[in-house]
Scaffold this motif. Structure first.
Motif, PDB file in Angstrom:
ATOM      1  N   UNK A 163       0.888  -1.156   0.000  1.00 12.10           N
ATOM      2  CA  UNK A 163       0.004   0.210   0.126  1.00 12.10           C
ATOM      3  C   UNK A 163       0.965   1.214   0.127  1.00 12.10           C
ATOM      4  N   UNK A 164       0.300   2.495  -0.552  1.00 14.83           N
ATOM      5  CA  UNK A 164       1.243   3.585  -0.691  1.00 14.83           C
ATOM      6  C   UNK A 164       1.194   4.186   0.864  1.00 14.83           C
ATOM      7  N   UNK A 165       2.547   4.470   1.392  1.00 12.45           N
ATOM      8  CA  UNK A 165       2.618   5.040   2.616  1.00 12.45           C
ATOM      9  C   UNK A 165       3.730   6.075   2.581  1.00 12.45           C
ATOM     10  N   UNK A 166       3.715   6.862   3.654  1.00 10.25           N
ATOM     11  CA  UNK A 166       4.796   7.847   3.893  1.00 10.25           C
ATOM     12  C   UNK A 166       5.976   7.569   4.014  1.00 10.25           C
ATOM     13  N   UNK A 167       6.990   8.170   3.270  1.00  9.02           N
ATOM     14  CA  UNK A 167       8.583   7.589   3.460  1.00  9.02           C
ATOM     15  C   UNK A 167       8.967   7.758   4.781  1.00  9.02           C
TER      16      UNK A 167
END
Length: 72
Positions: free
Chosen positions: A11-15
């Protein structure tokens, strides 16, 4: 970090600074990521007659798209 596909897709997540040692933002101490850029988007003008037409409903939008596809 390397562009390696994951299975299943992540899933897209913050770096974070602890993501991967090959990341340019990697910090073994887990410090904050320093900003590298700031992007400002500003509309300077509207162009074209399509910007001045506001469809009454979804059916009008679908009809306009269908007409454009026929013309192409």
């Amino acid at each position: 970090s390397p562009n390696k596909p994951t299975a299943p897709q992540d899933k897209i997540r913050p770096l974070t600074s602890l993501d991967h040692p090959q990341s340019p933002f990697y910090d073994p101490e887990g410090g904050a990521i320093t900003p590298v850029a700031r992007v400002i988007v500003e509309r300077i003008a509207r162009k074209g007659e399509q910007c001045n037409i506001v469809p009454d409903n979804v059916d009008d939008i679908v009809a306009d798209i269908a007409q454009e596809e026929k013309e192409e």
